[in-house]
Design a protein around this motif. Structure first.
Motif, PDB file in Angstrom:
ATOM      1  N   VAL A   8     143.515 110.137  20.121  1.00 36.79           N
ATOM      2  CA  VAL A   8     142.891 111.461  19.567  1.00 36.79           C
ATOM      3  C   VAL A   8     144.186 112.109  18.969  1.00 36.79           C
ATOM      4  CG1 VAL A   8     141.915 113.605  20.229  1.00 36.79           C
ATOM      5  CG2 VAL A   8     141.057 111.517  21.173  1.00 36.79           C
ATOM      6  N   THR A   9     145.416 112.360  19.700  1.00 40.58           N
ATOM      7  CA  THR A   9     146.394 113.040  19.227  1.00 40.58           C
ATOM      8  C   THR A   9     146.944 112.242  17.926  1.00 40.58           C
ATOM      9  OG1 THR A   9     147.112 113.710  21.534  1.00 40.58           O
ATOM     10  CG2 THR A   9     148.784 113.720  19.770  1.00 40.58           C
ATOM     11  N   PHE A  10     147.038 111.079  17.875  1.00 42.73           N
ATOM     12  CA  PHE A  10     147.478 110.166  16.791  1.00 42.73           C
ATOM     13  C   PHE A  10     146.384 110.380  15.622  1.00 42.73           C
ATOM     14  CE2 PHE A  10     148.082 106.154  14.448  1.00 42.73           C
ATOM     15  CZ  PHE A  10     149.446 106.345  14.003  1.00 42.73           C
ATOM     16  N   GLY A  11     145.109 110.225  15.638  1.00 44.54           N
ATOM     17  CA  GLY A  11     144.328 110.611  14.786  1.00 44.54           C
ATOM     18  C   GLY A  11     144.303 111.928  14.053  1.00 44.54           C
ATOM     19  N   VAL A  12     144.640 113.073  14.896  1.00 47.29           N
ATOM     20  CA  VAL A  12     144.634 114.465  14.543  1.00 47.29           C
ATOM     21  C   VAL A  12     145.920 114.586  13.486  1.00 47.29           C
ATOM     22  CG1 VAL A  12     145.009 116.950  15.051  1.00 47.29           C
ATOM     23  CG2 VAL A  12     143.184 115.332  16.304  1.00 47.29           C
ATOM     24  N   SER A  13     147.044 113.999  14.197  1.00 42.89           N
ATOM     25  CA  SER A  13     148.235 113.990  13.142  1.00 42.89           C
ATOM     26  C   SER A  13     148.052 113.362  11.625  1.00 42.89           C
ATOM     27  CB  SER A  13     149.446 113.463  14.015  1.00 42.89           C
ATOM     28  OG  SER A  13     149.126 112.150  14.197  1.00 42.89           O
ATOM     29  N   LEU A  14     147.348 112.240  11.893  1.00 48.18           N
ATOM     30  CA  LEU A  14     146.993 111.712  10.434  1.00 48.18           C
ATOM     31  C   LEU A  14     145.974 112.425   9.781  1.00 48.18           C
ATOM     32  CD1 LEU A  14     146.143 107.798  11.456  1.00 48.18           C
ATOM     33  CD2 LEU A  14     148.170 108.689  10.160  1.00 48.18           C
ATOM     34  N   LEU A  15     145.139 113.229  10.245  1.00 50.76           N
ATOM     35  CA  LEU A  15     144.445 114.152   9.506  1.00 50.76           C
ATOM     36  C   LEU A  15     145.048 115.252   9.079  1.00 50.76           C
ATOM     37  CD1 LEU A  15     141.012 114.272  11.748  1.00 50.76           C
ATOM     38  CD2 LEU A  15     141.356 112.916   9.569  1.00 50.76           C
ATOM     39  N   PHE A  16     146.221 115.780   9.654  1.00 52.13           N
ATOM     40  CA  PHE A  16     147.116 116.752   9.196  1.00 52.13           C
ATOM     41  C   PHE A  16     147.670 116.244   7.969  1.00 52.13           C
ATOM     42  CE2 PHE A  16     146.492 119.315  13.099  1.00 52.13           C
ATOM     43  CZ  PHE A  16     146.071 120.571  12.697  1.00 52.13           C
ATOM     44  N   GLY A  17     148.150 114.856   8.200  1.00 50.60           N
ATOM     45  CA  GLY A  17     149.020 114.179   7.315  1.00 50.60           C
ATOM     46  C   GLY A  17     148.041 113.932   5.767  1.00 50.60           C
ATOM     47  N   PHE A  18     146.637 113.807   5.974  1.00 50.71           N
ATOM     48  CA  PHE A  18     145.619 113.772   4.839  1.00 50.71           C
ATOM     49  C   PHE A  18     145.562 115.111   3.984  1.00 50.71           C
ATOM     50  CE2 PHE A  18     141.179 115.096   4.189  1.00 50.71           C
ATOM     51  CZ  PHE A  18     140.763 114.085   3.307  1.00 50.71           C
ATOM     52  N   LEU A  19     145.560 116.070   4.900  1.00 53.65           N
ATOM     53  CA  LEU A  19     145.552 117.401   4.188  1.00 53.65           C
ATOM     54  C   LEU A  19     146.573 117.994   3.402  1.00 53.65           C
ATOM     55  CD1 LEU A  19     143.794 119.502   7.093  1.00 53.65           C
ATOM     56  CD2 LEU A  19     142.681 118.592   5.080  1.00 53.65           C
ATOM     57  N   ALA A 112     146.391 109.518   0.787  1.00 56.23           N
ATOM     58  CA  ALA A 112     145.945 110.617   1.788  1.00 56.23           C
ATOM     59  C   ALA A 112     144.445 109.950   2.358  1.00 56.23           C
ATOM     60  CB  ALA A 112     145.256 111.912   0.819  1.00 56.23           C
ATOM     61  N   ALA A 113     143.614 109.184   1.479  1.00 55.92           N
ATOM     62  CA  ALA A 113     142.338 108.579   1.830  1.00 55.92           C
ATOM     63  C   ALA A 113     142.755 107.575   2.863  1.00 55.92           C
ATOM     64  CB  ALA A 113     141.837 107.541   0.693  1.00 55.92           C
ATOM     65  N   LEU A 114     143.790 106.896   2.999  1.00 59.33           N
ATOM     66  CA  LEU A 114     144.326 105.988   4.159  1.00 59.33           C
ATOM     67  C   LEU A 114     144.519 106.570   5.315  1.00 59.33           C
ATOM     68  CD1 LEU A 114     146.621 103.315   2.515  1.00 59.33           C
ATOM     69  CD2 LEU A 114     144.467 103.060   3.486  1.00 59.33           C
ATOM     70  N   CYS A 115     145.191 107.874   5.200  1.00 61.84           N
ATOM     71  CA  CYS A 115     145.359 108.847   6.368  1.00 61.84           C
ATOM     72  C   CYS A 115     144.127 109.321   7.029  1.00 61.84           C
ATOM     73  CB  CYS A 115     146.372 109.838   6.003  1.00 61.84           C
ATOM     74  SG  CYS A 115     148.042 109.407   5.829  1.00 61.84           S
ATOM     75  N   GLY A 116     143.333 109.733   5.920  1.00 58.70           N
ATOM     76  CA  GLY A 116     142.070 110.286   6.397  1.00 58.70           C
ATOM     77  C   GLY A 116     141.394 109.508   7.195  1.00 58.70           C
ATOM     78  N   ILE A 117     141.016 108.350   6.604  1.00 60.59           N
ATOM     79  CA  ILE A 117     140.261 107.234   7.065  1.00 60.59           C
ATOM     80  C   ILE A 117     140.813 106.628   8.624  1.00 60.59           C
ATOM     81  CG2 ILE A 117     139.216 104.854   6.919  1.00 60.59           C
ATOM     82  CD1 ILE A 117     139.021 105.368   3.847  1.00 60.59           C
ATOM     83  N   GLY A 118     142.087 106.580   8.659  1.00 61.78           N
ATOM     84  CA  GLY A 118     142.750 106.101   9.898  1.00 61.78           C
ATOM     85  C   GLY A 118     142.656 107.304  10.962  1.00 61.78           C
ATOM     86  N   GLY A 119     142.735 108.406  10.567  1.00 66.05           N
ATOM     87  CA  GLY A 119     142.750 109.604  11.215  1.00 66.05           C
ATOM     88  C   GLY A 119     141.355 109.588  12.051  1.00 66.05           C
ATOM     89  N   ALA A 120     140.472 109.389  11.225  1.00 65.70           N
ATOM     90  CA  ALA A 120     138.806 109.740  11.628  1.00 65.70           C
ATOM     91  C   ALA A 120     138.768 108.636  12.389  1.00 65.70           C
ATOM     92  CB  ALA A 120     138.012 109.620  10.459  1.00 65.70           C
ATOM     93  N   PHE A 121     139.103 107.304  12.523  1.00 60.53           N
ATOM     94  CA  PHE A 121     138.975 106.145  13.183  1.00 60.53           C
ATOM     95  C   PHE A 121     139.585 106.592  14.515  1.00 60.53           C
ATOM     96  CE2 PHE A 121     140.829 102.261  14.827  1.00 60.53           C
ATOM     97  CZ  PHE A 121     139.701 101.553  15.077  1.00 60.53           C
ATOM     98  N   PHE A 122     140.991 106.841  14.527  1.00 62.90           N
ATOM     99  CA  PHE A 122     141.395 107.169  15.817  1.00 62.90           C
ATOM    100  C   PHE A 122     141.099 108.107  16.643  1.00 62.90           C
ATOM    101  CE2 PHE A 122     145.103 104.608  13.813  1.00 62.90           C
ATOM    102  CZ  PHE A 122     145.183 103.595  14.713  1.00 62.90           C
ATOM    103  N   VAL A 123     140.598 109.367  15.841  1.00 69.88           N
ATOM    104  CA  VAL A 123     139.899 110.231  16.704  1.00 69.88           C
ATOM    105  C   VAL A 123     138.696 109.691  17.388  1.00 69.88           C
ATOM    106  CG1 VAL A 123     138.662 112.525  16.551  1.00 69.88           C
ATOM    107  CG2 VAL A 123     141.097 112.296  15.305  1.00 69.88           C
ATOM    108  N   TYR A 124     137.724 109.056  16.590  1.00 72.23           N
ATOM    109  CA  TYR A 124     136.491 108.484  17.212  1.00 72.23           C
ATOM    110  C   TYR A 124     136.963 107.519  18.445  1.00 72.23           C
ATOM    111  CZ  TYR A 124     132.082 106.136  16.882  1.00 72.23           C
ATOM    112  OH  TYR A 124     130.991 105.587  17.336  1.00 72.23           O
ATOM    113  N   SER A 125     137.683 106.669  18.004  1.00 74.13           N
ATOM    114  CA  SER A 125     138.172 105.695  19.068  1.00 74.13           C
ATOM    115  C   SER A 125     138.497 106.581  20.526  1.00 74.13           C
ATOM    116  CB  SER A 125     139.000 104.784  18.656  1.00 74.13           C
ATOM    117  OG  SER A 125     138.800 103.947  17.509  1.00 74.13           O
ATOM    118  N   GLY A 126     139.412 107.433  20.113  1.00 73.14           N
ATOM    119  CA  GLY A 126     139.905 107.954  21.288  1.00 73.14           C
ATOM    120  C   GLY A 126     138.890 108.797  22.303  1.00 73.14           C
ATOM    121  N   MET A 127     138.025 109.542  21.327  1.00 75.07           N
ATOM    122  CA  MET A 127     136.881 110.373  22.044  1.00 75.07           C
ATOM    123  C   MET A 127     135.909 109.516  22.793  1.00 75.07           C
ATOM    124  SD  MET A 127     137.621 113.240  21.531  1.00 75.07           S
ATOM    125  CE  MET A 127     136.275 114.113  22.068  1.00 75.07           C
ATOM    126  N   HIS A 128     135.670 108.151  22.348  1.00 74.25           N
ATOM    127  CA  HIS A 128     135.043 107.113  23.120  1.00 74.25           C
ATOM    128  C   HIS A 128     135.685 106.802  24.418  1.00 74.25           C
ATOM    129  CE1 HIS A 128     131.204 106.653  20.922  1.00 74.25           C
ATOM    130  NE2 HIS A 128     131.875 106.542  19.796  1.00 74.25           N
TER     131      HIS A 128
END
Length: 131
Positions: A8-19, A112-128
């Motif tokens: 989740v932490t890694f995914g959130v950092s990727l989402l900040f990179g996306f922004l 940015a698209a790679l970071c956004g997709i990767g961030g969403a994937f890691f957040v989703y995986s981490g939450m599960h």
């Protein structure tokens, strides 16, 4: 559980990179509307790993500080060494300057698209894993 929080932490950092990359891309694309124009000269050529060539352009900003930027990579040399080239730069120095005759590249948007997709994937995986 710890692995889940790491994901989740890694995914959130990727989402900040996306922004951040989206904002930088928007600033570079809008640079011709609000940036300062300067005259520069091609001082070097730079080849990419795919065999494309960019011209390295040196220019001086309003404070007489020498700066450099690159043209977009191409199959052929667009600006030869010694050729004068107009550039548009950010007076605050937050965005890399662009050659006036070219549109800003879309590299930031692809990354940015790679970071956004990767961030969403890691957040989703981490939450599960966590839940």
């Amino acid at each position: 559980m710890l692995v889940g929080w790491f994901l989740v932490t890694f995914g959130v950092s990727l989402l900040f990179g996306f922004l951040s990359l989206i904002l930088q891309g928007w600033r570079r694309r809008s640079l011709p509307r609000w940036g300062n124009r300067a005259s520069g000269v091609c001082v070097n050529l730079s080849w990419t790993s795919r065999g494309l060539v960019s011209s390295v352009i040196a220019y001086e900003d309003a404070h007489r500080v020498r700066r450099v930027t690159r043209s977009l990579p191409r199959n052929v040399i667009k600006y030869v060494i010694g050729e004068k080239v107009d550039v548009i730069y950010d007076p605050r120095g937050k965005v890399r300057a662009v050659v006036a005759a070219e549109n800003a590249g879309s590299g930031e948007y692809y990354l940015a698209a790679l970071c956004g997709i990767g961030g969403a994937f890691f957040v989703y995986s981490g939450m599960h894993v966590v839940l």
